[in-house]
Design a protein around this motif. Structure first.
Motif: not given
Length: 116
Positions: A39-47
């Motif tokens: 899952d996406f989580e606040p603070g994570m980085e995506v490309y």
């Protein structure tokens, strides 16, 4: 942050903000995540990278940068935009956490979460 660039990492909050403000609408891209991401989580980085191409047998070919980084497809641009746009239309002051919840809901159920 006011510019949108493909082939770079973004914090999910920054990407959501760019999409909310429609700074990404002239770009073609796909969102990639590490292979252990559920899952996406606040603070994570995506490309945010180039979209895959297809070979002569119609097999998907990931962009070289994505392969080198060991990432996998996370979200198509159109779906990400649709989820963010609808969340903001339903609730103009939606928090990043609420939008992340909407993105995760859509990814799991192929359905929009109602924020009313």
């Amino acid at each position: 942050m006011n510019g949108f660039v493909v082939n770079r990492f973004y914090k999910i909050e920054d990407l959501i903000e760019l999409v909310k403000n429609k700074k990404d609408r002239d770009a073609t891209y796909m969102i990639y995540v590490s292979s252990d991401t559920d899952d996406f989580e606040p603070g994570m980085e995506v490309y945010v990278g180039d979209v895959p191409s297809f070979d002569d047998e119609d097999n998907e070919v990931m962009p070289e940068s994505v392969i080198k980084l060991g990432l996998e497809s996370g979200y198509m641009r159109e779906h990400f935009q649709d989820v963010v746009d609808l969340a903001c239309k339903q609730k103009p002051n939606a928090s990043t956490e609420e939008i992340v919840r909407c993105l995760n809901h859509y990814a799991e159920h192929d359905d929009f979460l109602d924020l009313h």
